[in-house]
Design a protein around this motif. Structure first.
Motif, short mmCIF file in Angstrom:
data_model
loop_
_atom_site.label_atom_id
_atom_site.label_comp_id
_atom_site.label_asym_id
_atom_site.label_seq_id
_atom_site.Cartn_x
_atom_site.Cartn_y
_atom_site.Cartn_z
N LYS A 52 0.77 -1.32 -0.27
CA LYS A 52 -0.46 0.19 -0.08
C LYS A 52 0.83 1.00 -0.41
O LYS A 52 0.82 1.92 -0.90
CB LYS A 52 -0.90 -0.20 1.45
N ARG A 53 1.70 1.05 1.20
CA ARG A 53 3.36 2.60 0.98
C ARG A 53 3.32 2.34 -0.61
O ARG A 53 3.56 3.97 -0.77
CB ARG A 53 3.85 2.51 2.17
N ALA A 54 3.94 1.82 -1.13
CA ALA A 54 4.61 1.87 -2.51
C ALA A 54 3.42 2.14 -3.48
O ALA A 54 4.11 2.79 -4.45
CB ALA A 54 5.44 0.21 -3.04
N SER A 55 2.36 1.72 -3.54
CA SER A 55 1.29 2.08 -4.41
C SER A 55 0.93 3.60 -4.27
O SER A 55 1.25 4.31 -5.45
CB SER A 55 -0.38 1.50 -3.97
N GLN A 56 1.37 4.31 -3.71
CA GLN A 56 1.44 5.90 -3.00
C GLN A 56 1.74 6.53 -4.02
O GLN A 56 1.63 7.88 -3.71
CB GLN A 56 1.09 6.02 -1.48
N VAL A 57 3.12 5.79 -3.69
CA VAL A 57 4.03 6.49 -4.87
C VAL A 57 4.17 6.43 -6.77
O VAL A 57 5.04 6.21 -7.13
CB VAL A 57 5.19 6.54 -4.24
N GLY A 58 2.95 5.30 -6.91
CA GLY A 58 2.74 4.96 -8.64
C GLY A 58 4.04 3.62 -8.36
O GLY A 58 3.40 2.98 -9.48
N PHE A 59 4.25 3.10 -7.45
CA PHE A 59 4.59 1.13 -7.67
C PHE A 59 4.16 0.82 -7.56
O PHE A 59 3.14 0.37 -6.40
CB PHE A 59 5.39 1.68 -6.46
N ASP A 60 2.48 0.71 -8.66
CA ASP A 60 1.34 -0.06 -8.34
C ASP A 60 1.14 -1.11 -9.64
O ASP A 60 1.39 -0.42 -10.80
CB ASP A 60 0.27 0.45 -7.86
#
Length: 271
Positions: free
Chosen positions: A165-173
């Motif tokens: 979830k943290r990574a997705s918040q900076v576009g890594f998803d």
């Protein structure tokens, strides 16, 4: 005996349990670290009561969980670190700070903003602001990396979901779940290769990658992987129990019959 006890009574009870003069020997031996396993167990018992919709006993389980907080508060008071009042104060201040759409003045008792002409509050904006405020709080604690501060002691599935979830918040998803499912299939293939290689370490690594990808599926489905697995565990228990009951009626044990018969009974247990 009082008709109804209060939080103050609970705090007093805790202080009596920890009193060197006539307190409980077990409670007196406890430390922050020794109480942790009980705290985790009580949290899971709350979760289980909710998932089973056992609302008749939920208040009791919540009380057991609250007692853990009271225990830590007593330990903190004895050490001169903090007390229950400080725990509450810190919590309220944090929640006020994280809900500026409800407390625009930054004061719990400040003017209520109302509905601003009945305009609905944008939930996505609220979530974005919430995460931004949490990021500011992490930065204030010296946590500069995107993944800093994700608690190491969390259950592995829960921690994996939080890291993702943290990574997705900076576009890594992955933009769509299809990409996630394709990754799961890729990891299954790599696990097969690792098993074929005979390397236990390699197989363990690939198994971890597969589990991590499965957590990603759960996250994209907006499901809690821990809750999903707990539900699966309960289903397995129920069905295996039905298999054993069917065999017991025939005066048999699972070890007495073939795998084919066990599989037949398993399918039958699905009802």
């Amino acid at each position: 005996m009082k008709e109804s006890y209060t939080i103050e009574d609970l705090q007093y009870l805790m202080s009596r349990l920890r009193s060197p003069d006539g307190g409980c020997p077990w409670d007196l031996k406890q430390t922050y670290a020794s109480v942790v396993p009980s705290t985790i167990e009580e949290a899971y018992e709350v979760a289980e009561a909710i998932e089973r919709e056992d609302f008749e006993h939920l208040h009791e389980e919540l009380g057991d969980l609250l007692f853990q907080v009271i225990f830590y508060a007593q330990l903190g008071r004895e050490d001169g670190r903090f007390d229950f009042s400080r725990i509450v104060d810190t919590l309220v201040r944090k929640l006020v700070r994280r809900h500026p759409h409800v407390f625009p003045s930054g004061d719990l008792h400040g003017e209520f903003p109302g509905e601003e002409g009945n305009r609905p509050i944008d939930e996505q904006q609220i979530k974005a602001k919430w995460e931004a405020i949490k990021a500011e709080e992490r930065l204030a604690k010296g946590e500069k990396g995107t993944l800093d501060g994700v608690v190491v002691g969390l259950p592995a599935l829960t921690r994996a979901a939080k890291l993702q979830k943290r990574a997705s918040q900076v576009g890594f998803d992955w933009p769509e779940i299809d990409g996630v499912l394709a990754k799961v299939e890729e990891e299954i293939h790599e696990l097969r290769e690792a098993i074929a290689s005979g390397s236990r370490d390699h197989a363990r690594e690939e198994l971890g990658d597969l589990l991590f990808s499965c957590v990603n599926v759960a996250r994209h489905l907006k499901e809690d992987p821990e809750a999903a697995l707990r539900q699966c565990n309960r289903k397995f228990e129920q069905r295996f129990g039905a298999v054993e009951a069917a065999l017991k009626a025939r005066d048999q044990q699972p070890s007495d019959v073939t795998l084919e018969e066990l599989d037949r009974l398993w399918e039958q247990s699905k009802g």
